[in-house]
Design a protein around this motif. Structure first.
Motif, PDB file in Angstrom:
ATOM      1  N   SER A   1       0.843  -1.184   0.000  1.00  0.00           N
ATOM      2  CA  SER A   1       0.000   0.000   0.000  1.00  0.00           C
ATOM      3  C   SER A   1       0.886   1.244   0.000  1.00  0.00           C
ATOM      4  CB  SER A   1      -0.910   0.009   1.229  1.00  0.00           C
ATOM      5  OG  SER A   1      -0.132   0.042   2.406  1.00  0.00           O
TER       6      SER A   1
ATOM      7  N   HIS B   1       0.803   2.592  -7.913  1.00  0.00           N
ATOM      8  CA  HIS B   1      -0.110   3.405  -7.110  1.00  0.00           C
ATOM      9  C   HIS B   1       0.213   4.888  -7.255  1.00  0.00           C
ATOM     10  CE1 HIS B   1      -0.964  -0.106  -4.094  1.00  0.00           C
ATOM     11  NE2 HIS B   1      -1.537  -0.291  -5.279  1.00  0.00           N
TER      12      HIS B   1
ATOM     13  N   LYS C   1      -2.623   3.823 -10.729  1.00  0.00           N
ATOM     14  CA  LYS C   1      -3.008   2.503 -11.252  1.00  0.00           C
ATOM     15  C   LYS C   1      -3.003   1.484 -10.118  1.00  0.00           C
ATOM     16  CE  LYS C   1      -2.649   3.697 -15.680  1.00  0.00           C
ATOM     17  NZ  LYS C   1      -3.819   4.389 -16.166  1.00  0.00           N
ATOM     18  N   SER C   2      -3.744   0.418 -10.293  1.00  0.00           N
ATOM     19  CA  SER C   2      -3.773  -0.668  -9.329  1.00  0.00           C
ATOM     20  C   SER C   2      -2.498  -1.506  -9.444  1.00  0.00           C
ATOM     21  CB  SER C   2      -4.993  -1.550  -9.597  1.00  0.00           C
ATOM     22  OG  SER C   2      -4.923  -2.728  -8.834  1.00  0.00           O
TER      23      SER C   2
ATOM     24  N   TRP D   1      -2.380  -4.552  -9.408  1.00  0.00           N
ATOM     25  CA  TRP D   1      -2.677  -5.743 -10.202  1.00  0.00           C
ATOM     26  C   TRP D   1      -2.174  -5.609 -11.634  1.00  0.00           C
ATOM     27  CZ3 TRP D   1      -3.756 -10.114  -7.972  1.00  0.00           C
ATOM     28  CH2 TRP D   1      -4.327 -10.102  -6.708  1.00  0.00           C
ATOM     29  N   TRP D   2      -1.875  -4.402 -12.072  1.00  0.00           N
ATOM     30  CA  TRP D   2      -1.306  -4.212 -13.409  1.00  0.00           C
ATOM     31  C   TRP D   2       0.040  -4.938 -13.548  1.00  0.00           C
ATOM     32  CZ3 TRP D   2      -3.215  -2.065 -17.798  1.00  0.00           C
ATOM     33  CH2 TRP D   2      -4.396  -1.339 -17.702  1.00  0.00           C
TER      34      TRP D   2
ATOM     35  N   TYR E   1      -4.602   6.027  -3.252  1.00  0.00           N
ATOM     36  CA  TYR E   1      -3.560   5.232  -2.605  1.00  0.00           C
ATOM     37  C   TYR E   1      -2.777   6.038  -1.575  1.00  0.00           C
ATOM     38  CZ  TYR E   1      -4.772   2.233  -6.455  1.00  0.00           C
ATOM     39  OH  TYR E   1      -5.472   1.454  -7.360  1.00  0.00           O
TER      40      TYR E   1
END
Length: 112
Positions: free
Chosen positions: A18, A68, A72-73, A75-76, A104
């Motif tokens: 995070s 972040h 973007k997440s 997960w990219w 974020y």
């Protein structure tokens, strides 16, 4: 952020997916990884394998926090599994940080 701060930060936040990582933090850490991996490769293949394992989780964490930073997440990062399409990750990694807060968190101190 300088070289030593980036390496120290990325290793201390190796399980922290995070937050945000500045462009300088991410690229200094990538440089440290490349240098250590090259030297370890010259030493022995087992040492090289240990270096890869030691840097795996911190690299994933720094990559997710870098994504972040541009909104973007994390997960990219899975795009890295697809040949040629994974070049999109390189494009994302060189993008400038978002100067404002996003979902974020606040921007990192060393915005570069």
């Amino acid at each position: 952020m300088n070289f030593q701060e980036a390496v120290k930060t990325c290793f201390s936040k190796y399980v922290d997916f995070s937050g945000r990582a500045s462009r300088s933090e991410y690229w200094w850490f990538v440089l440290a990884y490349v240098i250590v991996a090259i030297v370890a490769g010259f030493i022995h293949e087992i040492v090289y394998g240990l270096v890869i394992l030691a840097f795996l989780l911190p690299m994933l964490s720094a990559g997710a926090r870098r994504l972040h930073d541009i909104g973007k997440s994390g997960w990219w990062l899975l795009l890295g599994l697809i040949p040629l399409v994974n070049l999109v990750l390189l494009y994302f990694a060189v993008q400038p940080s978002q100067p404002e807060s996003n979902e974020y968190g606040a921007p990192p101190l060393a915005v570069a």
